[in-house]
Design a protein around this motif. Structure first.
Motif, PDB file in Angstrom:
ATOM      1  N   TYR A 184     -36.436 -22.060 -81.380  1.00 36.58           N
ATOM      2  CA  TYR A 184     -35.469 -21.435 -82.287  1.00 36.58           C
ATOM      3  C   TYR A 184     -35.694 -21.888 -83.734  1.00 36.58           C
ATOM      4  O   TYR A 184     -35.021 -21.390 -84.638  1.00 36.58           O
ATOM      5  CB  TYR A 184     -34.034 -21.760 -81.857  1.00 36.58           C
TER       6      TYR A 184
ATOM      7  N   GLU B 183     -34.817 -24.348 -85.473  1.00 34.60           N
ATOM      8  CA  GLU B 183     -33.580 -24.689 -86.176  1.00 34.60           C
ATOM      9  C   GLU B 183     -33.784 -25.672 -87.320  1.00 34.60           C
ATOM     10  O   GLU B 183     -33.161 -25.556 -88.382  1.00 34.60           O
ATOM     11  CB  GLU B 183     -32.548 -25.250 -85.193  1.00 34.60           C
TER      12      GLU B 183
ATOM     13  N   CYS C  99     -37.112 -23.808 -89.991  1.00 37.43           N
ATOM     14  CA  CYS C  99     -36.775 -22.645 -90.815  1.00 37.43           C
ATOM     15  C   CYS C  99     -35.393 -22.745 -91.469  1.00 37.43           C
ATOM     16  O   CYS C  99     -35.246 -22.508 -92.671  1.00 37.43           O
ATOM     17  CB  CYS C  99     -36.850 -21.370 -89.980  1.00 37.43           C
ATOM     18  N   PHE C 100     -34.395 -23.095 -90.683  1.00 34.26           N
ATOM     19  CA  PHE C 100     -33.017 -22.970 -91.165  1.00 34.26           C
ATOM     20  C   PHE C 100     -32.565 -24.190 -91.962  1.00 34.26           C
ATOM     21  O   PHE C 100     -32.262 -24.080 -93.152  1.00 34.26           O
ATOM     22  CB  PHE C 100     -32.089 -22.679 -89.984  1.00 34.26           C
ATOM     23  N   SER C 101     -32.490 -25.360 -91.311  1.00 39.36           N
ATOM     24  CA  SER C 101     -32.102 -26.564 -92.056  1.00 39.36           C
ATOM     25  C   SER C 101     -33.240 -27.055 -92.941  1.00 39.36           C
ATOM     26  O   SER C 101     -33.026 -27.921 -93.782  1.00 39.36           O
ATOM     27  CB  SER C 101     -31.709 -27.686 -91.089  1.00 39.36           C
TER      28      SER C 101
ATOM     29  N   MET D 135     -35.012 -22.796 -95.463  1.00 39.34           N
ATOM     30  CA  MET D 135     -33.906 -22.034 -96.065  1.00 39.34           C
ATOM     31  C   MET D 135     -33.017 -22.913 -96.945  1.00 39.34           C
ATOM     32  O   MET D 135     -32.644 -22.530 -98.059  1.00 39.34           O
ATOM     33  CB  MET D 135     -33.068 -21.378 -94.969  1.00 39.34           C
ATOM     34  N   VAL D 136     -32.667 -24.089 -96.441  1.00 39.14           N
ATOM     35  CA  VAL D 136     -31.807 -24.993 -97.217  1.00 39.14           C
ATOM     36  C   VAL D 136     -32.547 -25.507 -98.460  1.00 39.14           C
ATOM     37  O   VAL D 136     -31.951 -25.662 -99.527  1.00 39.14           O
ATOM     38  CB  VAL D 136     -31.313 -26.160 -96.338  1.00 39.14           C
TER      39      VAL D 136
ATOM     40  N   PHE E 126     -26.812 -21.855 -92.360  1.00 38.90           N
ATOM     41  CA  PHE E 126     -28.126 -22.300 -91.886  1.00 38.90           C
ATOM     42  C   PHE E 126     -28.052 -23.666 -91.205  1.00 38.90           C
ATOM     43  O   PHE E 126     -28.595 -23.867 -90.113  1.00 38.90           O
ATOM     44  CB  PHE E 126     -29.119 -22.361 -93.055  1.00 38.90           C
ATOM     45  N   SER E 127     -27.381 -24.608 -91.868  1.00 36.66           N
ATOM     46  CA  SER E 127     -27.263 -25.944 -91.279  1.00 36.66           C
ATOM     47  C   SER E 127     -26.362 -25.915 -90.046  1.00 36.66           C
ATOM     48  O   SER E 127     -26.569 -26.680 -89.092  1.00 36.66           O
ATOM     49  CB  SER E 127     -26.730 -26.941 -92.317  1.00 36.66           C
TER      50      SER E 127
ATOM     51  N   TYR F  77     -26.219 -23.465 -87.939  1.00 45.09           N
ATOM     52  CA  TYR F  77     -27.087 -22.969 -86.859  1.00 45.09           C
ATOM     53  C   TYR F  77     -27.876 -24.120 -86.252  1.00 45.09           C
ATOM     54  O   TYR F  77     -27.958 -24.252 -85.016  1.00 45.09           O
ATOM     55  CB  TYR F  77     -28.032 -21.909 -87.434  1.00 45.09           C
ATOM     56  N   ASN F  78     -28.456 -24.959 -87.108  1.00 41.30           N
ATOM     57  CA  ASN F  78     -29.207 -26.120 -86.630  1.00 41.30           C
ATOM     58  C   ASN F  78     -28.305 -27.053 -85.823  1.00 41.30           C
ATOM     59  O   ASN F  78     -28.701 -27.558 -84.759  1.00 41.30           O
ATOM     60  CB  ASN F  78     -29.815 -26.863 -87.817  1.00 41.30           C
TER      61      ASN F  78
ATOM     62  N   SER G  32     -28.120 -32.007 -90.156  1.00 41.01           N
ATOM     63  CA  SER G  32     -27.452 -30.724 -90.395  1.00 41.01           C
ATOM     64  C   SER G  32     -25.978 -30.931 -90.729  1.00 41.01           C
ATOM     65  O   SER G  32     -25.407 -30.195 -91.539  1.00 41.01           O
ATOM     66  CB  SER G  32     -27.600 -29.805 -89.181  1.00 41.01           C
TER      67      SER G  32
END
Length: 209
Positions: free
Chosen positions: A44, A46, A49-51, A54-55, A92-93, A95-96, A158
């Motif tokens: 995923y 997490e 990509c996301f934390s 993106m962050v 985003f965080s 989601y992580n 996160s």
């Protein structure tokens, strides 16, 4: 300016990327990733990509929004953009945080006497304190400890990101609302002053009509 603490988001994001990558290589071995013998939650992305990415991008934009020239050009839009970016950072965080927590509850994908499976998935996270059960995972070696430590770190990172982004939203809302209130108060004062200065002429105009 780092007064809002958002500069901390970049090192937190970099650590999230590093920790997430380590999940792909239990005990530093690449063979498990090559044969896809990894838990599903690592796919995923997490932390990467996301934390992570993106962050980091959001933090760079936070820094740009604090530029005086941009604030002059954009005006109140700068605060609005910062609020949107901070809300995205929370998403985003968050989601992580959720994926890491679910990964901890599900447990590692490992080899046991019954073959490769999530042998702790029905314990609802109870295996976390049942240290004697960890030996049921025979391969990869120490995979339970490996997953618990790394996922706990991701969870903490996160969580810190969410707190920083929430504080950013609060600060920007306060600044925007206080600024708007100050403008409103000034308009009322100017209107009152105008009416006082032209009270006599307004009274005579009303009597003539």
């Amino acid at each position: 300016s780092c007064s809002g603490g958002h500069c901390l988001l970049i090192p937190l994001a970099l650590w999230s990327i590093v920790v997430n990558i380590l999940l792909y290589f239990p005990n530093g071995k690449t063979s498990y990733a090559a044969s896809y013998q990894l838990p599903n939650y690592v796919w995923y992305f997490e932390g990467i990509c996301f934390s992570g990415v993106m962050v980091s991008v959001g933090s760079v934009f936070f820094f740009l929004m604090n530029c005086v020239l941009l604030q002059i050009i954009l005006g109140y839009c700068a605060s609005f953009i910062s609020i949107v970016l901070a809300l995205l950072g929370i998403a985003f965080s968050g989601y992580n945080c959720i994926i890491s927590a679910l990964g901890l509850i599900q447990g590692p994908f490992c080899n046991s006497s019954t073959g490769w499976d999530y042998i702790f998935k029905d314990t609802a996270g109870g295996y976390l304190t049942d240290y004697s059960a960890w030996s049921r995972c025979t391969e990869p070696a120490n995979i339970v400890e490996w997953n618990i430590i790394l996922l706990s770190i991701l969870l903490a990172l996160s969580g810190l990101q969410m707190i920083i982004c929430f504080l950013k939203v609060t600060a920007e809302l306060k600044r925007t609302l206080c600024g708007t209130y100050s403008v409103f108060v000034q308009v009322i004062k100017n209107l009152r002053s105008f009416l006082q200065q032209h009270q006599a002429s307004l009274a005579s105009a009303i009597s003539l009509s």
